[in-house]
Design an enzyme around this catalytic site. Structure first.
Site, mmCIF file in Angstrom:
data_model
loop_
_atom_site.group_PDB
_atom_site.id
_atom_site.type_symbol
_atom_site.label_atom_id
_atom_site.label_comp_id
_atom_site.label_asym_id
_atom_site.label_seq_id
_atom_site.Cartn_x
_atom_site.Cartn_y
_atom_site.Cartn_z
ATOM 1 N N SER A 155 0.867 -1.193 0.000
ATOM 2 C CA SER A 155 0.000 0.000 0.000
ATOM 3 C C SER A 155 0.894 1.231 0.000
ATOM 4 C CB SER A 155 -0.855 0.007 1.268
ATOM 5 O OG SER A 155 -1.455 1.272 1.451
ATOM 6 N N TYR A 168 -2.960 -1.284 10.328
ATOM 7 C CA TYR A 168 -2.783 -1.313 8.873
ATOM 8 C C TYR A 168 -1.435 -0.692 8.478
ATOM 9 C CZ TYR A 168 -4.089 -0.970 3.936
ATOM 10 O OH TYR A 168 -4.129 -1.099 2.567
#
Ligand code: NAP
Length: 273
Positions: A155, A168
């Site tokens: 990401s 995350y």
């Protein structure tokens, strides 16, 4: 793309979003794809049907190569599930060449109230799951003395902090060294390990803004290219990283983010005025 036809792959979280697009794209390139899912198989079945539909729709070489999608149920954070999944896939295909570590979740919470259970849950799926699957793939490749490749779906939050999503952020930061460390460890054995790092992409994980025009415009106003990405745009880069076109690429993360990691606030020279 060169070097993909007739290969075999596992795509984790292949029942939706980016994983689904990668599974379909690899199949279009002639790869036998095992579509991993957790829980209900509906999404995975949709991926399989899309792949089989492609075979029928286009007279591409994949029909000749006998491309055969498989559905494999496993929670990637569960060691026994992962062992069973790889055994099943190798049993069906005879061998494995590629792994896509795509399964991922996020949980929003101010960090001061984030529960340890929620922090662990995100780390377990995103990072431990990627490790378990990578380890299983590497064991197979090393035992068989086969070259192979792993693509981790990371990401932009591998690089950009994500306040309010601590698990995350930490998991994707960890993924960078998972990619780099494994790449270095296995470079001499012909096994390449790379990552695709999506920016804001139109998938179910972003249901909070994807279908709401005002929220979506707000999200897209932060992206230098002015729009969110598509799952297919992520899949194209993943396919490239598996292909022989990327034969000399390992340990790298390719950001597919419309410029999100370019410090968009510096579009104007405010710091020098
Ligand atoms: P998504 O559609 O929600 O896909 C995530 C997939 O992971 C789902 O199929 C989900 O299955 C699966 N999954 C969750 N927990 C699992 C587990 N324990 N075992 C196996 N599979 C599991 O979202 P997406 O956007 O395509 O996300 C894919 C990857 O891209 C993630 O790693 C995410 O962090 C990354 N990413 C996405 C964006 C974005 O903007 N969309 C940006 C950067 C990075 P269920 O649906 O059945 O739970």
């Amino acid at each position: 793309m060169k070097g993909l036809q007739g290969k075999t792959a596992i795509v984790t979280g292949g029942a939706s979003g980016i994983g689904q697009a990668i599974a379909i794209r690899l199949a279009e390139e002639g790869v036998n794809v095992a579509i991993n899912y957790v829980g209900r198989p509906d999404g995975a079945l949709a991926t399989k049907e899309a792949i089989e539909g492609e075979v029928d729709a286009c007279l591409c070489a994949m029909r000749d190569t006998g491309t055969r999608p498989l559905l494999v149920e496993a929670d990637v954070s569960n060691e026994d599930d992962v062992t069973r999944m790889f055994k099943q896939v190798v049993g069906e295909y005879g061998h494995l060449d590629f792994l896509v570590n795509n399964a991922g979740i996020q949980i929003a919470s101010p960090s001061e109230t984030l529960t340890a259970a929620d922090f662990d849950r995100v780390l377990n799926v995103n990072l431990r799951g990627s490790f378990l699957c990578a380890r299983a793939a590497l064991r197979h490749l090393v035992e068989e003395s086969r070259p192979g490749a792993i693509v981790n779906v990371s990401s932009v939050h591998q690089e950009i902090p994500k306040p309010g999503f601590l698990g995350y952020s930490v998991s994707k930061g960890g993924m960078q060294n998972l990619t780099r460390s494994l790449a270095l460890e296995y470079a001499g054995r012909g096994i390449r390990v790379n990552a695709v790092a999506p920016g804001a992409t139109i998938t179910p994980i972003n249901r909070a803004w994807v279908d709401e025009p005002e929220k979506r415009a707000m999200v897209e106003s932060h992206i230098p290219m002015g729009r969110a990405g598509t799952a297919e745009e992520m899949a194209a880069v993943a396919a490239f990283l598996f292909s022989d076109e990327a034969a000399y690429v390992t340990g790298q993360t390719i950001y597919v983010d419309g410029g999100l990691t370019l410090f968009a606030d510096f579009r104007t020279t405010w710091s020098s005025e």
